[in-house]
Enzyme design. Sequence first.
Site, PDB file in Angstrom:
ATOM      1  N   HIS A 116       0.810  -1.219   0.000  1.00 29.98           N
ATOM      2  CA  HIS A 116       0.000   0.000   0.000  1.00 29.98           C
ATOM      3  C   HIS A 116       0.843   1.269   0.000  1.00 29.98           C
ATOM      4  O   HIS A 116       0.321   2.363  -0.239  1.00 29.98           O
ATOM      5  CB  HIS A 116      -0.982   0.006   1.180  1.00 29.98           C
ATOM      6  CG  HIS A 116      -0.371   0.220   2.524  1.00 29.98           C
ATOM      7  ND1 HIS A 116      -0.041  -0.808   3.371  1.00 29.98           N
ATOM      8  CD2 HIS A 116      -0.036   1.362   3.183  1.00 29.98           C
ATOM      9  CE1 HIS A 116       0.449  -0.312   4.486  1.00 29.98           C
ATOM     10  NE2 HIS A 116       0.475   1.001   4.400  1.00 29.98           N
ATOM     11  N   ASP A 146       0.295  -7.691   1.495  1.00 33.25           N
ATOM     12  CA  ASP A 146       0.697  -6.291   1.622  1.00 33.25           C
ATOM     13  C   ASP A 146       2.214  -6.138   1.585  1.00 33.25           C
ATOM     14  O   ASP A 146       2.814  -5.511   2.459  1.00 33.25           O
ATOM     15  CB  ASP A 146       0.128  -5.661   2.901  1.00 33.25           C
ATOM     16  CG  ASP A 146       0.111  -4.137   2.832  1.00 33.25           C
ATOM     17  OD1 ASP A 146       0.397  -3.593   1.754  1.00 33.25           O
ATOM     18  OD2 ASP A 146      -0.175  -3.499   3.855  1.00 33.25           O
ATOM     19  N   SER A 229       4.800   2.508   7.779  1.00 32.21           N
ATOM     20  CA  SER A 229       4.488   1.365   6.931  1.00 32.21           C
ATOM     21  C   SER A 229       5.689   0.945   6.104  1.00 32.21           C
ATOM     22  O   SER A 229       6.320   1.765   5.435  1.00 32.21           O
ATOM     23  CB  SER A 229       3.330   1.707   5.986  1.00 32.21           C
ATOM     24  OG  SER A 229       2.093   1.507   6.598  1.00 32.21           O
TER      25      SER A 229
END
Length: 411
Positions: A116, A146, A229
């Site tokens: 993402h 992911d 992230s």
Amino acid sequence: PGAASSEAGGASDYVETARVASAPGAASGSSGAKEHGGGTSFVAAAVRQVGPSVVLIDTEHTPPSMLDGGPGHHEAIPQLPGVPPGLFEDPSPQPQMGQGSGFIFRQDGLVMTNAHVVKGASRVYVTLSDGTRHPAEVLGVDELFDLAVVRITPAREKSPSFPIANLGNSDNLQAGDWVIAVGNPFGLENTVTLGIVSNTARPMSRMSTGLAMKGTMIQTDAAINPGNSGGPLCNEWGDVIGINTMIRRRANSIGFAVPINRVKECMSDLIEGKQVAHSFLGITHRTLTPDQAKTHNADPNSYPDNLPEVSGAMVVHVMPSTPAARAGLKRFDVIREAAGKKINNGDDLTAIVDSSKVGEPLNLVVLRGDRVFKIAAMPADLATFLESQNRVNQPTPGRAQETPRMLPQQP
């Protein structure tokens, strides 16, 4: 498949996190200052180990032009006398910027991060720990785990040798182990936070994330914020044991990381740009216990009234045109064994299906009322199935869509 859930998510309370405290002494039995060098904390030593490999990732997403036939395109406005050309034209849309973290895992400049962070980016830039900034290209993306691999493309003709992170073993983690999150939250480079492992294998199927993600996650109370992230979650020696991915909204100290052993399994496919295979059967299931079955069977209004009074994974729904449907699985079937292993709960079945291979038979022992069946299901690839479903559900351009007819409810 998921315990008390399906293989897709629902409404989300979870947030993907794209966007130096002094530590207590090492716990008894851990390495402590002796192994990491006298006169320093184990956190500082771990950060020295992994820090040089941690990078800041900047992304640029260019929306389709409003003037080139993309979404929102307008017909040309007739030119009026005395009006300068372009006065009433829409301005060009501005690119959207994003940020995340990552870490270099190969000396030729391969970076691991979250899908993402880089998905749909028209441009990607990687800033190293020494402040140098390089353009980069996305090699492979897997949204169900992911994960993504990015390659740094140095400005110099001769590729440098980049500092790399050491990959640990997430299977060795225990609840209560120290973990260290390193990343760039809110663009604040080289931020370090300390916490512990809160849970070693939190099933995604039991969390209403709203994300189509599979497998289990490491849960930690180490502070993870937007921009973290893709950054590494490390053990006390600085070995990467997870990739920071998301946080629980409206909660404190609940963050999640993808286990590094899962990353290792699909790393070569991501580097080569291949689609990562994800096995699935196409069922929704839940844990069944003997007490639950007895209570259900004792209710005169229950259906069916002959649930097996055992532990296992009970099928709640079978999706059509899936491996489960083709194998003959039915609602209220109780799966007792899979691949020769006893199934005590829904999580057991989820783990076995996730670890099975696409296209290879998965042998199941199923109870249907008082009958026992042996069923061989052939797991298919989830990403391929979802893509086929999306193609079927897409409207045909220029064709009016029928209003779905209401079908009578079936018992």
